[in-house]
Design an enzyme around this catalytic site. Structure first.
Site, short mmCIF file in Angstrom:
data_model
loop_
_atom_site.label_atom_id
_atom_site.label_comp_id
_atom_site.label_asym_id
_atom_site.label_seq_id
_atom_site.Cartn_x
_atom_site.Cartn_y
_atom_site.Cartn_z
N LEU A 154 23.74 43.01 41.54
CA LEU A 154 22.98 42.95 42.75
C LEU A 154 22.14 44.57 43.26
O LEU A 154 21.31 44.55 43.89
CB LEU A 154 23.92 42.90 44.07
N THR A 172 26.93 50.60 34.47
CA THR A 172 28.20 49.68 34.95
C THR A 172 29.03 49.45 33.58
O THR A 172 28.82 49.99 32.65
CB THR A 172 27.86 48.72 35.53
N LYS A 180 30.40 53.17 31.20
CA LYS A 180 30.62 54.69 32.01
C LYS A 180 30.95 55.83 31.32
O LYS A 180 30.60 56.84 31.50
CB LYS A 180 31.45 54.10 33.36
N ASN A 210 28.36 56.95 36.36
CA ASN A 210 27.85 55.95 36.86
C ASN A 210 26.38 56.06 37.19
O ASN A 210 25.52 55.07 37.56
CB ASN A 210 28.41 55.07 37.91
N ASP A 221 30.65 56.58 42.17
CA ASP A 221 31.77 55.33 42.59
C ASP A 221 32.84 55.71 43.69
O ASP A 221 33.19 55.01 44.66
CB ASP A 221 32.45 54.95 41.55
N GLY A 234 45.10 49.58 37.00
CA GLY A 234 44.17 49.77 36.09
C GLY A 234 44.03 51.21 35.85
O GLY A 234 44.20 51.99 36.80
N ALA A 241 36.42 52.08 35.91
CA ALA A 241 36.39 51.84 37.34
C ALA A 241 37.41 52.86 38.06
O ALA A 241 37.36 53.48 39.14
CB ALA A 241 36.61 50.55 37.47
N ASN A 259 49.09 50.39 34.77
CA ASN A 259 48.42 49.91 33.81
C ASN A 259 49.18 49.23 32.77
O ASN A 259 50.34 49.11 32.73
CB ASN A 259 47.70 50.95 33.09
N TYR A 277 33.07 42.53 43.06
CA TYR A 277 32.56 41.96 44.32
C TYR A 277 32.30 40.52 43.89
O TYR A 277 32.33 40.20 42.53
CB TYR A 277 31.49 42.66 45.02
#
Length: 277
Positions: free
Chosen positions: A17, A63, A67, A88, A103, A128, A132, A152, A219
């Site tokens: 997006l 992305t 990264k 990022n 981020d 995780g 990210a 993790n 998302y």
């Protein structure tokens, strides 16, 4: 005068997006720019970035899964990118790539300003420990949370992340199977890429409270599995990462152009077109 070129780099990016978001920001602020999606799978990030720069590229969002490599390719890193170990946002200045990370600031803005959450003293579980998670963990600590537990699949990677954060008093590491021994949480952040395959990370016996806030950094479809899990457990507030995406994009836009656009109309438009979350 040529129109400035910007892009999002990574794999996959065909459904990103980001081009829509930055086109809306450009229209809102009266800035003429082009913004495209460039997939790095075929030739890798370094070669893609070099081609982009040669074609007149001035700035890029990066992305998954690139990264960490983006931080390594940048000649100069901002303090927050250096602390996170991932970048990022890239901007070309005087022929040199500068790396930043928006981020974390994007997530905090979404949770605090859009969702009205008081992050201070929250006990947070991060699922995780990849790029990210690295990108958002420092900002959560800076927002005043009381503790961050990083869970993790492999314990070593979770420990690598908390070692990088350098906050031994407020951080703990465990495997996904050890989560149940860590107590209750006010906020659960899903930072794995498992949702892209339509699955959840293994969450044995994890029982959130009804007032536990759940957020997936993904998302759209990639967040559906975790959102469904949260609702099945009676969680009253569960969000996907669309708000964070828009906020981090606005922060990147400010890095490139020196002005921050109004995110609310852009978020509202995207939410209407992509569904609720």
């Amino acid at each position: 005068m040529s129109i400035p070129h910007y892009a999002v780099l990574g794999h996959p990016v065909t459904q990103s997006l980001s081009p829509r978001i930055h086109a809306a920001f450009g229209q809102q602020t009266g800035l003429a720019l082009t913004y495209v999606a460039l997939d790095t799978e075929e030739i890798g990030l370094a070669a893609t970035l070099a081609r982009f720069a040669a074609a007149g590229g001035l700035g890029a969002n990066v992305t998954v899964p690139d990264k960490a490599e983006a931080a390594g390719l940048a000649h100069i890193l901002s303090p927050r990118a250096r602390r996170a170990g991932v970048a990022n946002t890239l901007v070309l200045r005087d022929g040199v790539w500068h790396g930043d990370n928006t981020d974390g600031s994007g997530l905090v803005r979404d949770l605090r300003d859009r969702r009205g959450l008081d992050l201070h003293d929250m006990r947070v579980l991060m699922l995780g420990a990849g790029g990210a998670a690295q990108g958002v963990a420092p900002a959560l600590l800076d927002a005043g949370i009381s503790q961050l537990v990083v869970a993790n699949r492999t314990r070593s990677r979770a420990y690598d992340l908390i070692d990088r954060l350098g906050d031994t008093e407020r951080t703990r590491a465990c495997t996904l199977r050890e989560i149940t021994g860590m107590g209750e949480f006010d906020l659960i952040v899903q930072a794995t890429s498992a949702g892209h395959d339509g699955v959840l990370p293994t969450l044995p016996d994890l029982m959130p409270r009804a007032d536990t806030v759940c957020v997936d950094l993904n998302y759209g479809r990639a967040a559906l599995s975790f959102m469904a899990w949260a609702h099945q457990h009676g969680v009253q507030q569960a969000f996907d990462g669309l708000g964070m995406l828009v906020e981090q994009a606005a922060d990147a836009f400010e890095v490139w152009h020196g002005q921050r656009p109004d995110t609310e109309p852009v978020y509202a438009q995207l939410r209407m077109s992509t569904g609720r979350g």
